[in-house]
Design an enzyme around this catalytic site. Structure first.
Site: not given
Lengths: 482, 474
Positions: A80, A155, A179
């Site tokens: 990420k 996210s 997330s």
């Protein structure tokens, strides 16, 4: 023969150990797959072709010498884009850090590298991890591989989409209020938020310091256990990181759930939860009973306060954590400025997106003198109550079971009101508030064929029990969410 | 002036702790290094970095608290103080807000009216900010070497009433932290910095006047002058019927005046909240006891020893303990001689004159103890002792050998001195005349001449007695 990119991380590990395949072949297969699919899916913001092939080649040499660093040496991974990677852009999907290249790597990156992992690149996300659909990325759109007209969740949308679209065998995400778990649920893969303190936060760009935790997104629970093993453990650079020695997570699997006690809070079986989701969760409960576990429907009233508590605490911490983006030391800086106050104002106005600004304003408000007691202080008290309630439940139950999300993946642009999006976090935030581990595993599909996620909570540092239950259910559901 | 006013003064003192490494990372804290050579991603507040508390900082701050008679918290925590400024890399300072480490202490200062107790409200830990350097060519530059240097902030009660008391407090505080060994406390290098809060009121009134804060004073003289100026300015304003506003002012040493920096109309909102990245500080009695045992004897204790055990005057005792190095030196020498009063007087008047400020004492305690013995047994006089000190400075010399080599032995032979007295008187009839008409300075002048003739070696007491005898006999 099964395609390389269809193999799980552990299958790749076994093939590497059996010398049936090389890391270079695996890495090339993934880079090719990324070339083919990334245009459509948009999971990656940066693909580190050269570095990945170099790492793969080094891994192959190590293996040839019999010096593999770990079973996972040579298996690729996606990261990420809020986890710092030395020499590779780490943007948080924000214009603020569009060109930011950190001079150091996060602890989890060092741990992955020291076990021989091959990093494929950096994955899209909601800006600064604020959002639930990855629509808040300022740098690109990520589509849900199951239905590209829909969001991948967020996210960590890029991480979940990459794993679901076979563009990475597994990926790391970060989970502040769901997330990792929510996008895993939307994309039909497995996502784990470890206990707060299990994995070092050093090098993950802070959103809400008391809630953030890095977690793996994988194709199945066995990979999840293996990935957690690589990243967990004490770190002298994160004061809240536990000294507790991580157990052998893979060794906890395969023991079934006979005799386990599972609580099913009625608060998450209400009308606000979509009927298909509710029936999938109830179906999972039946399977648990069939496998010899006891399932009780219980009431956990404090959960009703989890969402407002979460938004107050996370926004308060975010308003402070994101204050450092001031256009001075690093990151974007507004041009043509002649006073420092103007620099702050213009830089932050120009380079932060609307959701980030909304959270900063909310957080600044709840910490302001005159409002602190009514909001922040009260939220901290409620947090204590939620923790206590979980603790008391974990005296009687091994697992608390809920849906991961009240609904399945939505279409792009469908949820325009921030409130509507916030409400979708209702099932996931309690784990962050309480600091406990939680996992989302696929447990079926709705009428439209969209994946539904089942969420399990366990008490702090009981990832073993959590993974064991998740693995038993996954075996019963029939594997990796296909 | 129709009414008598008094100043009400409280001090906020920032002291850098000499822990060797910074408060939240392992960077060194040496003073004077090239800019940005003692910093890392943590000091720079780079995204993703986290603070790791240096435990020595807590230990040193507890020492400061114990040395100033504070109560030490068993549970304390850090808070974030949020504000934007270019010297603050994270845009928040990690500090302590409502749960400081030390509270409710006091220290004693010497005043004209005897000892006075000054209350310490609290001592808390915080990190220093970076240093802004203004450069003509490049504008404002940031030096991160200072970012993350550990500080304690010592907040006093508004217990001081004059510039002299404020300076005495500051000197005493400095002396205590030097004794405790937790800071260099060099005001000229910024390792000790002082903000002064001052208001004035008509003497005897209970109500406090409008508080003015003077920021960043970096010498005792500046504190003295700033307080004196500010007191006069505020009194003049009140006398003129003006009302004062709460504000922050800056002292300009070149003019000796203070200038308004900003008015505190709308109080800053720092949005303090507990620092989530650092667990609370938890101390038990055993830890506090262990830290307490590691604090060497402090100035007040030494001062009492000097007065009660060695019979030194209050003044000498106070002077000796101002600097720990001086007191340590005295202690070492006092163990080697019985003549402690002579020793104290000689160290304070002669030895300290020999060394500049901040320099080390370049003679050994044994050498000075030997000089004290010689003075005490009249083997040498004051003038000879001075010469001997000069000869010993920076050498390993033996005082007993040097005294003969330099011919410094005191002349106490009565017959020889009587001869000297006679000769001097015979050579200066005008001084004798002055003496006869009652000019006391004439005796001093005659003594001076006689001492000079003896090469400074004459025993002054005996010589004086013999000169007087000779004069009276004429």
């Amino acid at each position: 023969m099964i395609a390389i990119t269809d193999m799980t991380a552990l299958e790749l590990s076994r093939a590497l150990e059996a010398r049936e395949i090389s890391s270079t072949e695996i890495t090339r297969a993934y880079l090719d797959r990324i070339d083919v699919k990334n245009g459509e899916i948009g999971a990656y913001l940066t693909v580190t072709y050269d570095e990945a092939l170099k790492s793969a080649s080094l891994s192959d040499s190590r293996r040839a010498r019999g010096e593999a660093l770990s079973a996972m040496d040579g298996v690729p991974v996606g990261i990420k884009d809020n986890i710092c990677t030395k020499g590779v852009a780490t943007t948080c999907a924000s214009l603020m850090l569009k060109d930011y290249v950190p001079p150091y790597s996060a602890t989890v990156i060092e741990k992955l590298e020291s076990s021989g992992a091959v990093i494929l690149g950096k994955l899209n996300m909601d800006e600064f991890a604020m959002g639930s659909s990855t629509e808040n990325s300022a740098l690109g759109k990520t589509r849900n591989p199951v239905d590209t007209s829909r969001v991948p969740g967020g996210s960590s949308g890029g991480s979940a989409a990459a794993v679901a679209a076979r563009m990475a065998p597994y990926a790391l995400g970060s989970d502040t209020g769901g997330s990792v778990r929510q996008p895993a649920s939307f994309c039909g893969v497995v996502g784990l938020k470890p206990t707060y303190g299990r994995v070092s936060r050093y090098g993950v760009v802070a959103f809400a310091s008391s809630l953030d935790q890095i977690g793996p997104i994988t194709r199945d629970v066995r990979d999840c256990a293996a990935a957690l093993q690589l990243i967990s453990g004490f770190d002298g650079r994160d004061s809240v990181c536990s000294r507790e020695e991580p157990p052998d997570f893979s060794g906890c699997l395969g023991l079934g759930i006979e005799g386990m006690k599972i609580a099913l809070p009625e608060q998450f079986l209400v009308e606000a939860v979509a009927p298909d989701v509710r029936s999938s969760v109830l179906h999972a409960a039946e399977i648990c009973e069939k496998l010899g576990a006891r399932v009780d429907v219980v009431s956990m009233p404090s959960l009703e306060n989890a969402l407002p508590t979460y938004f107050i605490i996370s926004s308060a911490e975010a308003s402070s954590n994101l204050a450092r983006f001031d256009g001075i030391g690093y990151g974007s800086s507004a041009p043509g400025i002649d006073s420092v106050d103007e620099l702050y104002r213009k830089t932050r106005s120009m380079y932060f997106g609307p959701e980030v600004k909304r959270r900063i304003m909310l957080g600044t408000f709840v910490l302001s003198s005159g409002y602190y007691d009514a909001y922040y202080k009260k939220a901290v008290r409620v947090r204590t109550l939620i923790m206590r309630e979980f603790n008391s439940f974990f005296e009687r139950y091994d697992i608390v079971m809920t849906p991961t999300t009240p609904d399945t993946a939505w279409r792009f642009g469908e949820r325009k009101s921030p409130m509507a999006v916030y409400l979708g976090d209702v099932c996931t935030v309690p784990a962050n508030i309480a600091g406990i581990p939680a996992i989302s595993i696929p447990c079926g599909a709705d009428a439209g064929g969209l994946p539904i996620g089942l969420q399990l909570f366990a008490k702090a540092y009981n990832e073993c029990g959590l993974l064991r239950a998740a693995c038993a259910l996954e075996d019963e559901f029939g594997g990796s969410g296909e | 002036m129709s009414r008598i006013y008094e100043a009400v003064i409280g001090l906020e003192v920032h002291i850098e702790l000499k822990t060797g490494t910074k408060i939240f990372c392992a960077c060194p804290t040496d003073f004077g290094a090239e800019p940005n050579t003692q910093c890392c991603p943590v000091c720079a507040g780079l995204p993703g970095t986290l603070p790791m508390l240096n435990e020595k900082v807590v230990e040193y701050a507890v020492k400061a608290g114990l040395a100033t008679n504070c109560e030490i918290a068993r549970y304390a925590r850090f808070d974030r103080k949020n504000y934007f400024y270019p010297d603050l890399p994270k845009a928040y300072q990690i500090s302590q807000y409502d749960m400081p480490l030390c509270e409710r202490g006091h220290i004693l200062i010497a005043t004209g009216d005897g000892e006075k107790r000054i209350g310490i409200t609290r001592i808390h830990i915080e990190e220093d900010a970076a240093k802004l350097v203004h450069d003509d060519r490049y504008g404002t530059l940031i030096d991160l070497n200072r970012a993350g240097i550990p500080l304690i902030e010592v907040v006093s009660e508004p217990d001081m009433r004059s510039a002299a008391e404020a300076v005495a407090y500051l000197k005493k505080l400095r002396s205590i932290v030097l004794y405790a060994g937790i800071s260099d406390a060099k005001m000229n290098e910024g390792s000790m910095r002082c903000d002064v809060n001052i208001s004035v009121r008509v003497a005897g009134e209970d109500k406090l006047g409008t508080r003015i804060e003077i920021k960043n004073l970096n010498s005792f003289v500046s504190v003295q002058r700033a307080v004196e100026y500010e007191f006069r300015r505020q009194v003049a304003a009140l006398e003129a019927g003006e009302s004062l506003i709460q504000e922050t002012r800056r002292f300009e040493p070149s003019t000796g005046r203070t200038f308004s920096m900003r008015v505190k109309e709308d109080a800053d909102d720092y949005r303090y909240f507990p620092e989530p990245d650092i667990p609370p500080i938890i101390l038990d009695n055993a830890a506090i006891k262990r830290i307490s045992a590691s604090i060497p004897p402090l100035p007040d204790e030494r001062r009492r020893t000097y007065m009660e055990k060695f019979g030194l005057s209050a003044y000498h005792s106070e002077q000796l303990v101002l600097e720990r190095s001086v007191s340590d030196f005295f202690d070492a020498a006092a163990a080697l001689t019985e003549h402690r009063q002579i020793l104290a007087s000689f160290i304070l008047s002669e030895v300290l004159r020999y060394m500049g400020e901040g320099d080390a004492i370049s003679v050994s305690p044994a050498q000075i103890a030997a000089i004290a013995d010689m003075l005490g047994s009249s083997r040498i006089n004051g003038s000879g002792a001075k010469k001997l000190l000069g000869a010993l400075w920076d050498t390993e010399g033996d005082p007993a050998e040097l005294i003969s080599a330099l011919d410094l032995e005191q002349l106490s032979d009565r017959a020889a001195l009587a001869e000297l007295a006679k000769r001097t008187i015979a050579q200066h009839p005008n001084m004798v005349r002055d003496y006869k008409i009652g000019k006391q300075s004439a005796l001093k002048a005659l003594m001076g001449r006689a001492m000079s003739i003896s090469g400074g070696k004459a025993n002054p007491e005996i010589l004086r007695e013999l000169i007087v005898l000779e004069l009276e006999g004429q």
